[in-house]
Write a protein that holds these residues in place. Structure first.
Motif, PDB file in Angstrom:
ATOM      1  N   ILE A  84      -2.733  -3.220 -11.493  1.00 13.10           N
ATOM      2  CA  ILE A  84      -3.921  -4.060 -11.551  1.00 13.10           C
ATOM      3  C   ILE A  84      -4.396  -4.354 -10.133  1.00 13.10           C
ATOM      4  CG2 ILE A  84      -3.463  -5.113 -13.778  1.00 13.10           C
ATOM      5  CD1 ILE A  84      -2.337  -7.530 -12.388  1.00 13.10           C
ATOM      6  N   THR A  85      -5.660  -4.618 -10.016  1.00 15.18           N
ATOM      7  CA  THR A  85      -6.230  -4.957  -8.716  1.00 15.18           C
ATOM      8  C   THR A  85      -5.855  -6.393  -8.355  1.00 15.18           C
ATOM      9  OG1 THR A  85      -8.294  -5.856  -9.589  1.00 15.18           O
ATOM     10  CG2 THR A  85      -8.196  -3.455  -9.210  1.00 15.18           C
ATOM     11  N   ALA A  86      -6.026  -6.736  -7.103  1.00 13.48           N
ATOM     12  CA  ALA A  86      -5.738  -8.096  -6.665  1.00 13.48           C
ATOM     13  C   ALA A  86      -6.607  -9.104  -7.397  1.00 13.48           C
ATOM     14  CB  ALA A  86      -5.933  -8.213  -5.154  1.00 13.48           C
ATOM     15  N   GLN A  87      -7.865  -8.762  -7.659  1.00  9.43           N
ATOM     16  CA  GLN A  87      -8.750  -9.685  -8.370  1.00  9.43           C
ATOM     17  C   GLN A  87      -8.334  -9.841  -9.826  1.00  9.43           C
ATOM     18  OE1 GLN A  87     -11.486 -11.484  -6.871  1.00  9.43           O
ATOM     19  NE2 GLN A  87     -10.918 -12.604  -8.730  1.00  9.43           N
ATOM     20  N   PHE A 100       2.895  -3.340 -13.218  1.00  9.02           N
ATOM     21  CA  PHE A 100       2.293  -4.100 -12.113  1.00  9.02           C
ATOM     22  C   PHE A 100       3.329  -4.420 -11.023  1.00  9.02           C
ATOM     23  CE2 PHE A 100      -0.309  -6.229 -15.742  1.00  9.02           C
ATOM     24  CZ  PHE A 100      -0.917  -5.026 -16.040  1.00  9.02           C
ATOM     25  N   HIS A 101       4.083  -3.408 -10.600  1.00  7.75           N
ATOM     26  CA  HIS A 101       5.223  -3.632  -9.710  1.00  7.75           C
ATOM     27  C   HIS A 101       4.846  -4.213  -8.358  1.00  7.75           C
ATOM     28  CE1 HIS A 101       8.136  -2.113 -12.446  1.00  7.75           C
ATOM     29  NE2 HIS A 101       7.721  -0.859 -12.420  1.00  7.75           N
ATOM     30  N   HIS A 104       2.286 -12.019  -7.532  1.00  5.12           N
ATOM     31  CA  HIS A 104       1.913 -13.255  -8.214  1.00  5.12           C
ATOM     32  C   HIS A 104       2.085 -13.114  -9.723  1.00  5.12           C
ATOM     33  CE1 HIS A 104       0.421 -14.994  -4.519  1.00  5.12           C
ATOM     34  NE2 HIS A 104      -0.295 -13.905  -4.298  1.00  5.12           N
ATOM     35  N   TYR A 105       1.787 -11.935 -10.236  1.00  6.96           N
ATOM     36  CA  TYR A 105       2.038 -11.648 -11.653  1.00  6.96           C
ATOM     37  C   TYR A 105       3.531 -11.741 -11.954  1.00  6.96           C
ATOM     38  CZ  TYR A 105       2.883  -8.917 -15.850  1.00  6.96           C
ATOM     39  OH  TYR A 105       3.333  -8.510 -17.077  1.00  6.96           O
TER      40      TYR A 105
END
Length: 219
Positions: free
Chosen positions: A62-65, A91-92, A96-97
């Protein structure tokens, strides 16, 4: 209540696995919105109307946004729930995720093996369920020490990984994240795994807990 189902990726039969639980959610009055692209995490309007985000997306990026939007929505009060690679093997690079989820998959020695899951809590998600046997991947993860662990598995050191001998690893855990609730189970490699009665019950209850709808003294 609205459930946003985010499913896809190249592994773990995301459509078949999530479809096992959607009829029961509909029967309980939930509305279901399905997204089969991670672009949905760019859409804050969709995220804002989600009371529960059910994610089944392995080996993703996923993108940072997108990460920022998802984490912010859960912190603001949405539930987040999922199982196996769909939440902890994806999402390695999204730290934050990973912090929100509370764990990250590293390895499953031996692949599909016989092992035991031990229930270690009286929480309503696992109430009435004792230890049970499974034949599936035994996930070795890095996990946060603040998790509320409901079930564990103990590694034997076999399968060419002697350093794992005696390691007690979380299998099912909860995390309060801001105003949101996070439910994770490392079980669920395939639809067959999710149909194991104990796994099915735990997963179904976990979705309800993350949505704030599991009562009977839940915490």
């Amino acid at each position: 209540m609205n459930v946003l189902v985010v499913r896809g990726g190249p592994m773990h039969e995301p459509v078949a696995c999530t479809d096992l639980f959607l009829p029961r959610l509909r029967e309980r009055g939930f509305t279901i919105e399905i997204a089969e692209t991670l672009d949905v995490y760019d859409d804050t309007a969709v995220l804002d109307r989600a009371d529960l985000i059910l994610q089944c997306w392995s080996v993703g990026t996923i993108t940072a946004q997108q990460e920022q939007n998802l984490v912010a929505r859960v912190r603001a009060g949405a539930g987040f729930a999922g199982w196996h690679g769909g939440v902890v093997a994806t999402f390695h690079e999204a730290r934050h995720y990973q912090y929100m989820v509370g764990g990250r998959f590293l390895h499953h020695p031996g692949g599909l093996i016989d092992h035991t899951v031990d229930v270690t809590s009286e929480h309503p998600i696992v109430r009435g369920i004792g230890s049970f046997a499974v034949h599936t991947e035994q996930y070795y993860c890095h996990t946060d020490t603040t998790l509320q662990v409901l079930a564990t598995t103990t590694f034997t050191g076999e399968h060419g990984e002697p350093e794992t001998a005696g390691v007690v690893m979380p299998v099912v855990w909860l995390r309060h994240f801001g105003a949101g609730r996070v439910f994770v189970s490392t079980l669920g490699h395939s639809p067959a795994d999710l149909l194991v009665p104990e796994v099915n019950t735990i997963t179904d209850r976990g979705l309800m807990w993350a949505a704030g709808k599991l009562s009977v003294g839940s915490s």
